[in-house]
Write a protein that holds these residues in place. Sequence first.
Motif, short mmCIF file in Angstrom:
data_model
loop_
_atom_site.label_atom_id
_atom_site.label_comp_id
_atom_site.label_asym_id
_atom_site.label_seq_id
_atom_site.Cartn_x
_atom_site.Cartn_y
_atom_site.Cartn_z
N ASN A 80 5.42 29.92 75.58
CA ASN A 80 4.10 29.42 75.22
C ASN A 80 3.93 29.54 73.70
OD1 ASN A 80 1.43 28.82 74.97
ND2 ASN A 80 0.80 29.99 76.77
N TYR A 81 4.36 28.49 72.99
CA TYR A 81 4.41 28.55 71.53
C TYR A 81 3.05 28.84 70.91
CZ TYR A 81 9.07 26.55 71.61
OH TYR A 81 10.40 26.35 71.82
N GLN A 82 2.03 28.15 71.40
CA GLN A 82 0.72 28.32 70.78
C GLN A 82 0.28 29.78 70.82
OE1 GLN A 82 1.60 25.92 72.76
NE2 GLN A 82 0.83 23.96 72.04
N ARG A 83 0.41 30.39 72.00
CA ARG A 83 -0.01 31.78 72.12
C ARG A 83 0.87 32.69 71.25
NH1 ARG A 83 -0.74 34.58 77.50
NH2 ARG A 83 -1.45 36.15 76.05
N GLN A 84 2.16 32.36 71.20
CA GLN A 84 3.06 33.17 70.37
C GLN A 84 2.62 33.12 68.91
OE1 GLN A 84 6.86 31.45 71.35
NE2 GLN A 84 7.47 33.25 72.50
N LEU A 85 2.29 31.90 68.45
CA LEU A 85 1.86 31.72 67.05
C LEU A 85 0.62 32.54 66.76
CD1 LEU A 85 2.20 28.05 65.88
CD2 LEU A 85 3.23 30.12 64.96
N LEU A 86 -0.36 32.42 67.68
CA LEU A 86 -1.60 33.17 67.49
C LEU A 86 -1.31 34.66 67.41
CD1 LEU A 86 -4.06 31.31 69.87
CD2 LEU A 86 -4.10 31.38 67.38
N ALA A 87 -0.44 35.11 68.30
CA ALA A 87 -0.11 36.54 68.32
C ALA A 87 0.54 36.96 67.01
CB ALA A 87 0.81 36.83 69.50
N ILE A 88 1.37 36.10 66.49
CA ILE A 88 2.06 36.45 65.24
C ILE A 88 1.06 36.52 64.08
CG2 ILE A 88 3.71 35.61 63.54
CD1 ILE A 88 5.24 34.39 65.97
N ARG A 89 0.15 35.53 64.04
CA ARG A 89 -0.89 35.56 63.00
C ARG A 89 -1.70 36.84 63.07
NH1 ARG A 89 -1.83 30.05 61.73
NH2 ARG A 89 0.13 29.58 60.70
N ALA A 90 -2.14 37.15 64.32
CA ALA A 90 -2.97 38.34 64.50
C ALA A 90 -2.20 39.59 64.09
CB ALA A 90 -3.41 38.43 65.96
N ALA A 91 -0.93 39.60 64.44
CA ALA A 91 -0.11 40.77 64.13
C ALA A 91 0.05 40.93 62.63
CB ALA A 91 1.25 40.64 64.81
N ALA A 92 0.18 39.81 61.92
CA ALA A 92 0.35 39.87 60.47
C ALA A 92 -0.85 40.54 59.82
CB ALA A 92 0.55 38.46 59.92
N GLU A 93 -2.04 40.22 60.37
CA GLU A 93 -3.24 40.85 59.80
C GLU A 93 -3.32 42.33 60.16
OE1 GLU A 93 -6.56 38.41 60.96
OE2 GLU A 93 -5.66 36.72 59.85
N LEU B 201 6.94 24.74 64.98
CA LEU B 201 5.71 25.49 65.26
C LEU B 201 6.03 26.94 65.58
CD1 LEU B 201 3.46 23.27 67.53
CD2 LEU B 201 3.08 23.97 65.17
N ALA B 202 7.06 27.15 66.35
CA ALA B 202 7.38 28.49 66.80
C ALA B 202 7.84 29.38 65.65
CB ALA B 202 8.47 28.43 67.87
N ILE B 203 8.24 28.78 64.57
CA ILE B 203 8.72 29.59 63.45
C ILE B 203 7.89 29.33 62.22
CG2 ILE B 203 11.10 30.12 64.13
CD1 ILE B 203 11.94 27.48 63.05
N GLY B 204 6.58 29.13 62.46
CA GLY B 204 5.64 29.04 61.35
C GLY B 204 5.83 27.83 60.46
N GLY B 205 6.27 26.72 61.02
CA GLY B 205 6.34 25.48 60.26
C GLY B 205 7.60 25.32 59.43
N GLU B 206 8.54 26.25 59.57
CA GLU B 206 9.80 26.10 58.83
C GLU B 206 10.76 25.22 59.65
OE1 GLU B 206 10.56 27.21 55.88
OE2 GLU B 206 8.74 28.40 55.55
N PRO B 207 11.22 24.14 59.09
CA PRO B 207 12.14 23.29 59.86
C PRO B 207 13.55 23.86 59.87
CG PRO B 207 11.69 22.29 57.73
CD PRO B 207 10.89 23.56 57.77
#
Lengths: 292, 393
Positions: A80-93, B201-207
Motif C-alpha cells: 500500500n504505497y500511499q500509506r507507506q509514504l504517509l508513514a515515512i513522512r510522519a516518521a521523518a517529522e 511514489l514509493a521512494i519519494g519521487g526518485e526515479p
Amino acid sequence: MADWTELATDLAAQGYVAAPDLAMALHLAVTLGRPLLLEGAAGVGKTEVAKALAAARATRLIRLQCYEGLDAAHAIYEWNYQRQLLAIRAAAEGGETGRQVEQRVFSEEYLLARPLLQAIRQDAPPVLLIDEIDRADEEFEAYLLEVLSDYQITIPELGTMQATARPIVILTANGTRDLSDALRRRCMYAWVDYPDRATEIAILAARCPEVEERLAAQIVGFVQALRREELDKVPGVAETLDFAAALAGLGVNDLTEDPAVLQAALATLLKTRADRANMTTEVAQRLAGKAA
Amino acid sequence: MSRVTRFAGRDPGPSARVAGFLGHCRENGLRLGVSETETALRALASVEAADPAQARAALKAVCCGSADEARRFDALFEAFWMNGGRVVTRATPSVRTPTRAMRSTAEATGPQAEGAGQQDSPDGEGEGEAEGGGEGRLLAVRSQSIARRDLRELVSRDDIAEAERVAERLGRALRDRRSRRRRAAKRGAEIDFRRLVRRSLAIGGEPLHLPRKARPDRPVRIAALADVSGSMTVYARPFLAFLAGLMRGDPSADAYLFHTRLVRITEALRDPDPLRALNRMSLLAEGFGGGSRIGACLERFARGYAPAFVDGRTVVFILSDGYDSEGKGAIGPALARLGRRGCRIVWLNPLKGWADHGAIAAGMAEARPHLDAVHSVNTLAGLAALEGELARL
C-alpha cells in the motif's frame, strides 16, 4: 462411505442440485485436497457450485475473477504505497531512524492481500474460486500452478508465507483458449452440462419455490426444447431461473395462455438479435404447446 | 448395465487392475502419468469402489482433462470393466513392464484392495463364453469400416521436408504482426512514464527504476481444414504435405481433416516421426475418398472447435474444391458463424476453372462473401507463391 451423497445433499440444501459426476468430482477434490477444474458452456452453474459449496461448509468464498492482463499485483499482493509514504513522512517529522521506518512500512500492516494470499491465510479452509481461468494469460496460469502445488507465497520483504489452511480450489473455464496440460493434470475434472429435465425441474423447485409444479414442468420443457433449436446463445440455467421469475412476476399460470406475455418474457432467455428474430410468436407457441 | 469383467485368478490384485485401466486409457489417447494412478487409487479408496456408478464417477474425475475426454470416458470404462463377463487374463497392459514407481504405488495401496476388488464380482452363471478371449488390446473405439486409404502412398518424406519449408515461410509471412499498443517489457525500447511515476511514489519521487515498454508481438495462429473427399484425392498430396509441414513448423497451429465428418488431427501430426504422423493421420482419416459434406463439417468446426481455438488473431485455411455432395445452402451460414469469431478465412481451391462447374461454382459463390481471400493452388510451388498475397491480409 456416505459423505459423497452427503455432500450432494448439503449442496441441495443450499439450492444447488448437482449431477452425480459433478458431486463425485467435488467430493474427491475436497477429500484429496486437489483443485477442481470445471468446464462447460456459459450459464450451466459453474460459479454457482463454488458459492453453494462455501455456503454448505459455512466457510468464506474468496473469488478471483480472471481477465486478460491479470498480474500478480491484482491476484496475490501489493504494497500500500500511499500509506507507506504517509508513514515515512510522519516518521521523518518524529525523528525515527531509517531502519525502524523500513521495518514498519514493510510489515503486514501495509500489505494489501489480494485473493490468492487471502485464501492461504484464513483460519478455516475457505473456498477459492478462480473464475474463467482461460481468460488470464498463460504466464499467470504457470504462476498459479506453483501456488496450487505448494500453497505458499513468497514476498521478498517478508519471507515465505505458508498456508494456514489449505483452501478448496475451484477453477472454471469456458473454453476461451486451451488450458495447459500441466494445469489439467493437476486438477480433478468435471464437465458441467446443461441439466436434464428432472434435474432442471428440481433446480427450479429449489430456487423459485413460488412457481407451481405444473408451470415449472412447462417452463423446463420449453427451455429444453429451446436448447435444441438453432440458437446463437443457448440459454443456461440462470436464464431458466430468470424466465421463471419473470413469468411468476407477470402472474402467468400457463405458458400457452397469452402469446404476447410469453414473447415479452423471452427477453430473459434470448440474448441476441438474431435469436429474437428467429423466435417468432408461432415458433414460441409451437414449443410451448409441445412443452405443455 | 452390461456385466462386469471377470479377471483370472492369477491376476495380481485390484490396484494392478486400476493401473491396468489407466494404461488402457493411455492407449486410447488420454494423457495420464504415474501420479494419476496413485490419485485414482486414493480416489477409489475414498468412495464405495464396489459400486460401479461411484467407481466410474470417481475415475472419470481423475482421468479426464477435457470435454472431449469426458465424453469418451464412459466407453473406455465400459470396455475395460464391463466387457460382458468375459475373463481377462492380464489386467495390466502386457508389453511394457510397469515402471518401478507404478509398482510401488500398487503395493503401497494395499488396504483398499478389498474395496476395488469387488469390481470383478465373479457370478456363478458362467455363460460359457470363450475363456481365452480378451487377451489383446481393449479398444473402445467402434471403428467405421469404410474404405481406408493409406496416406503414405500419397506423401513421401521429401514432400514433407519441402512442405515444411513452404509452410514455415507462409507461416512467417502471416505471423509477423506487431501490436500498435505498448506493453511493459524488460528490454523495451521506450521508457514507460506512467509506471515510472507510479514506481517512484514509493521512494519519494526518485526515479530509481526505469520501467520500459515495447510493442508486443501479436502472433497469428493458423488453423487449416483439409478436404479429403473423393473429388479431392488427386490434390491430396500437396495439401496433406502442407498440413504436415505446417504442424511441424508451428507449435500453435491447428489442423483438421474433413470428408463426411470432421476430425482434429493436430495431436497426430505432432508426432516427431513425420511418416508415423502420417500413418496416425490416415487412421484418423477413415472414409478418406468418400463424399464430402463441406457445409456440415464447417458448421461443426464453427460450433465445436472454433470457440476454443479460433480468435481474432487466427487465419483459417480451407483447402477444398467447394463441392458439397449435400447440395447448397449450408456453406454460407457456417462460414458466417465462423467469421463472427473475428478470424480471417482463406479458401485455397485446387481447381483452376471452378467457375465453369455448376455445383462447385454454387458452393464457392455461397462462400465468397465470407472469405478474405480465395486462391487456386494445386501444387506446393503454388502454395509457396502465395507468400506475398498472404502477407497483405
